[in-house]
Design a protein around this motif. Structure first.
Motif, mmCIF file in Angstrom:
data_model
loop_
_atom_site.group_PDB
_atom_site.id
_atom_site.type_symbol
_atom_site.label_atom_id
_atom_site.label_comp_id
_atom_site.label_asym_id
_atom_site.label_seq_id
_atom_site.Cartn_x
_atom_site.Cartn_y
_atom_site.Cartn_z
ATOM 1 N N ARG A 1 9.174 3.027 6.699
ATOM 2 C CA ARG A 1 7.711 3.068 6.756
ATOM 3 C C ARG A 1 7.210 4.446 7.191
ATOM 4 O O ARG A 1 6.214 4.956 6.653
ATOM 5 C CB ARG A 1 7.188 1.983 7.694
ATOM 6 C CG ARG A 1 7.148 0.589 7.084
ATOM 7 C CD ARG A 1 6.354 -0.365 7.948
ATOM 8 N NE ARG A 1 7.022 -0.595 9.225
ATOM 9 C CZ ARG A 1 7.871 -1.595 9.454
ATOM 10 N NH1 ARG A 1 8.166 -2.449 8.477
ATOM 11 N NH2 ARG A 1 8.437 -1.753 10.636
ATOM 12 N N GLN A 2 7.883 5.041 8.165
ATOM 13 C CA GLN A 2 7.493 6.382 8.607
ATOM 14 C C GLN A 2 7.588 7.376 7.456
ATOM 15 O O GLN A 2 6.691 8.215 7.266
ATOM 16 C CB GLN A 2 8.380 6.828 9.770
ATOM 17 C CG GLN A 2 8.137 6.078 11.067
ATOM 18 C CD GLN A 2 9.168 6.414 12.135
ATOM 19 O OE1 GLN A 2 10.180 7.036 11.861
ATOM 20 N NE2 GLN A 2 8.897 5.988 13.370
ATOM 21 N N TYR A 3 8.656 7.284 6.681
ATOM 22 C CA TYR A 3 8.823 8.178 5.539
ATOM 23 C C TYR A 3 7.725 7.950 4.505
ATOM 24 O O TYR A 3 7.097 8.905 4.020
ATOM 25 C CB TYR A 3 10.199 7.953 4.910
ATOM 26 C CG TYR A 3 10.351 8.628 3.568
ATOM 27 C CD1 TYR A 3 10.648 9.983 3.477
ATOM 28 C CD2 TYR A 3 10.189 7.896 2.397
ATOM 29 C CE1 TYR A 3 10.766 10.602 2.248
ATOM 30 C CE2 TYR A 3 10.304 8.513 1.162
ATOM 31 C CZ TYR A 3 10.586 9.857 1.093
ATOM 32 O OH TYR A 3 10.699 10.457 -0.126
ATOM 33 N N LEU A 4 7.459 6.700 4.169
ATOM 34 C CA LEU A 4 6.477 6.400 3.134
ATOM 35 C C LEU A 4 5.069 6.821 3.547
ATOM 36 O O LEU A 4 4.289 7.298 2.722
ATOM 37 C CB LEU A 4 6.500 4.905 2.812
ATOM 38 C CG LEU A 4 7.761 4.401 2.102
ATOM 39 C CD1 LEU A 4 7.741 2.887 1.998
ATOM 40 C CD2 LEU A 4 7.894 5.028 0.718
ATOM 41 N N ARG A 5 4.726 6.644 4.798
ATOM 42 C CA ARG A 5 3.385 7.022 5.249
ATOM 43 C C ARG A 5 3.170 8.526 5.201
ATOM 44 O O ARG A 5 2.052 8.997 4.998
ATOM 45 C CB ARG A 5 3.141 6.474 6.651
ATOM 46 C CG ARG A 5 2.893 4.975 6.653
ATOM 47 C CD ARG A 5 2.818 4.393 8.032
ATOM 48 N NE ARG A 5 2.586 2.946 7.968
ATOM 49 C CZ ARG A 5 3.075 2.071 8.827
ATOM 50 N NH1 ARG A 5 3.818 2.486 9.843
ATOM 51 N NH2 ARG A 5 2.826 0.787 8.694
ATOM 52 N N ARG A 6 4.240 9.276 5.389
ATOM 53 C CA ARG A 6 4.116 10.735 5.262
ATOM 54 C C ARG A 6 3.908 11.153 3.811
ATOM 55 O O ARG A 6 3.344 12.208 3.538
ATOM 56 C CB ARG A 6 5.376 11.426 5.798
ATOM 57 C CG ARG A 6 5.534 11.351 7.304
ATOM 58 C CD ARG A 6 6.559 12.379 7.791
ATOM 59 N NE ARG A 6 7.867 12.178 7.213
ATOM 60 C CZ ARG A 6 8.814 11.446 7.772
ATOM 61 N NH1 ARG A 6 8.594 10.813 8.926
ATOM 62 N NH2 ARG A 6 10.000 11.321 7.189
ATOM 63 N N GLN A 7 4.391 10.298 2.874
ATOM 64 C CA GLN A 7 4.349 10.657 1.464
ATOM 65 C C GLN A 7 3.152 10.063 0.722
ATOM 66 O O GLN A 7 2.945 10.391 -0.444
ATOM 67 C CB GLN A 7 5.634 10.171 0.768
ATOM 68 C CG GLN A 7 6.923 10.672 1.387
ATOM 69 C CD GLN A 7 7.064 12.170 1.299
ATOM 70 O OE1 GLN A 7 6.679 12.783 0.316
ATOM 71 N NE2 GLN A 7 7.600 12.785 2.335
ATOM 72 N N THR A 8 2.412 9.151 1.332
ATOM 73 C CA THR A 8 1.404 8.371 0.604
ATOM 74 C C THR A 8 0.340 9.257 -0.034
ATOM 75 O O THR A 8 -0.384 9.964 0.666
ATOM 76 C CB THR A 8 0.708 7.362 1.534
ATOM 77 O OG1 THR A 8 1.696 6.488 2.065
ATOM 78 C CG2 THR A 8 -0.316 6.546 0.770
ATOM 79 N N ALA B 1 3.815 6.010 -2.764
ATOM 80 C CA ALA B 1 4.664 7.018 -2.124
ATOM 81 C C ALA B 1 6.107 6.875 -2.580
ATOM 82 O O ALA B 1 6.797 7.879 -2.818
ATOM 83 C CB ALA B 1 4.568 6.886 -0.608
ATOM 84 N N ASP C 1 0.814 -1.212 0.000
ATOM 85 C CA ASP C 1 0.000 0.000 0.000
ATOM 86 C C ASP C 1 0.849 1.263 0.000
ATOM 87 O O ASP C 1 0.329 2.364 -0.197
ATOM 88 C CB ASP C 1 -0.942 0.005 1.215
ATOM 89 C CG ASP C 1 -0.186 -0.048 2.537
ATOM 90 O OD1 ASP C 1 0.774 -0.846 2.632
ATOM 91 O OD2 ASP C 1 -0.556 0.689 3.464
ATOM 92 N N LEU C 2 2.149 1.119 0.199
ATOM 93 C CA LEU C 2 3.055 2.261 0.233
ATOM 94 C C LEU C 2 3.834 2.434 -1.070
ATOM 95 O O LEU C 2 4.717 3.282 -1.166
ATOM 96 C CB LEU C 2 4.022 2.119 1.406
ATOM 97 C CG LEU C 2 3.363 2.042 2.793
ATOM 98 C CD1 LEU C 2 4.413 1.783 3.870
ATOM 99 C CD2 LEU C 2 2.596 3.319 3.097
#
Length: 262
Positions: free
Chosen positions: A146-153, A102, A98-99
């Motif tokens: 994961r933290q980076y990708l969730r901010r970019q999604t 991003a 799901d990421l």
């Protein structure tokens, strides 16, 4: 005399990492291809230019690039002296599909802490004697990614690719044996011409090129298990060892035997 490519690849005893690659390429250019794994790329010397999902990116040694599974990309040196890189290939479920969007939109991470942690993990894996340390370092790396990708999604990237996705699933299920276009069109319920156009539009390459790239990817796994190239050619779906070698060299710049050399 021109410099020769140098490659060291192995499968570490670390859950979640399917391959580690350390390489120097003085002149090799990767054609467009995909992996079934997350690609965590460090460039140690030179500058690498690559296209990811039809968009051009540059990476130097100050960055980390994160390339998602099943998204076509290539790679080439910006400078005449070539480039040196280190790569971790992570199982696709380690970060979550799901990421993907991003990572496609922003694959470069300018994060000194993350880069230092990845370098430390490479050092541990190169020695191969501290499994708990390797697990701990990988856990911290994945958490930060994961933290980076969730901010970019971006929600708009989440879509159903339809018949293209169905054909990709079919090709993945038939890697060694392959499937004819006629059979695929019947199984996916789409006209052959529409199937090729839809796949090429969605993944940036025709189905046959995708299949070849995935077979090379499969051959890498078998080679790292210590299997001989002639056996690997059959297991991965190539006609013979010469067929494997031709595509392997085109994709990776070295022969199968050089790739898996201790």
């Amino acid at each position: 005399m021109s410099a020769r490519a140098q490659v060291r690849a192995w499968r570490p005893g670390l859950n979640g990492v399917v391959e580690v690659l350390h390489a120097y390429f003085p002149s090799h250019a990767y054609p467009s291809h995909t992996h079934d794994a997350w690609t965590v790329l460090l460039v140690d010397e030179g500058v690498v230019r690559y296209d990811l999902d039809h968009r051009e990116h540059d990476q130097s040694r100050t960055q980390v690039s994160l390339l998602p599974p099943n998204v076509p990309h290539d790679g080439r040196s910006v400078r005449p002296e070539g480039f040196r890189k280190r790569v971790l290939y992570l199982e696709p479920d380690r970060l979550g599909t799901d990421l993907t969007g991003a990572a496609v939109d922003q694959p470069e991470l300018l994060d000194p802490v993350l880069r230092r942690r990845i370098e430390q993990l490479h050092g541990v894996l190169a020695v191969g004697q501290e499994p708990l340390e390797a697990e701990s370092r990988l856990t911290l790396i994945e958490e930060r990614l994961r933290q980076y990708l969730r901010r970019q999604t971006p929600p708009a990237r989440l879509k159903d690719p339809g018949v293209a996705s169905d054909l990709r699933d079919l090709l993945d299920a038939r890697l060694p044996t392959g499937v004819s276009l006629d059979e695929a069109s019947k199984l996916v319920h789409a006209h052959p011409a529409h199937l090729v156009r839809a796949f090429s539009r969605e993944y940036g390459m025709p189905p046959h090129r995708y299949l070849t790239g995935r077979r090379v990817d499969l051959a890498r796994r078998y080679l790292l298990e210590g299997r001989p190239a002639a056996e690997v050619a059959t297991l991965a779906g190539f006609y013979d060892q010469a067929h494997l070698t031709r595509h392997f060299r085109r994709m990776l710049g070295v022969t199968p035997s050089a790739f898996a050399k201790p």
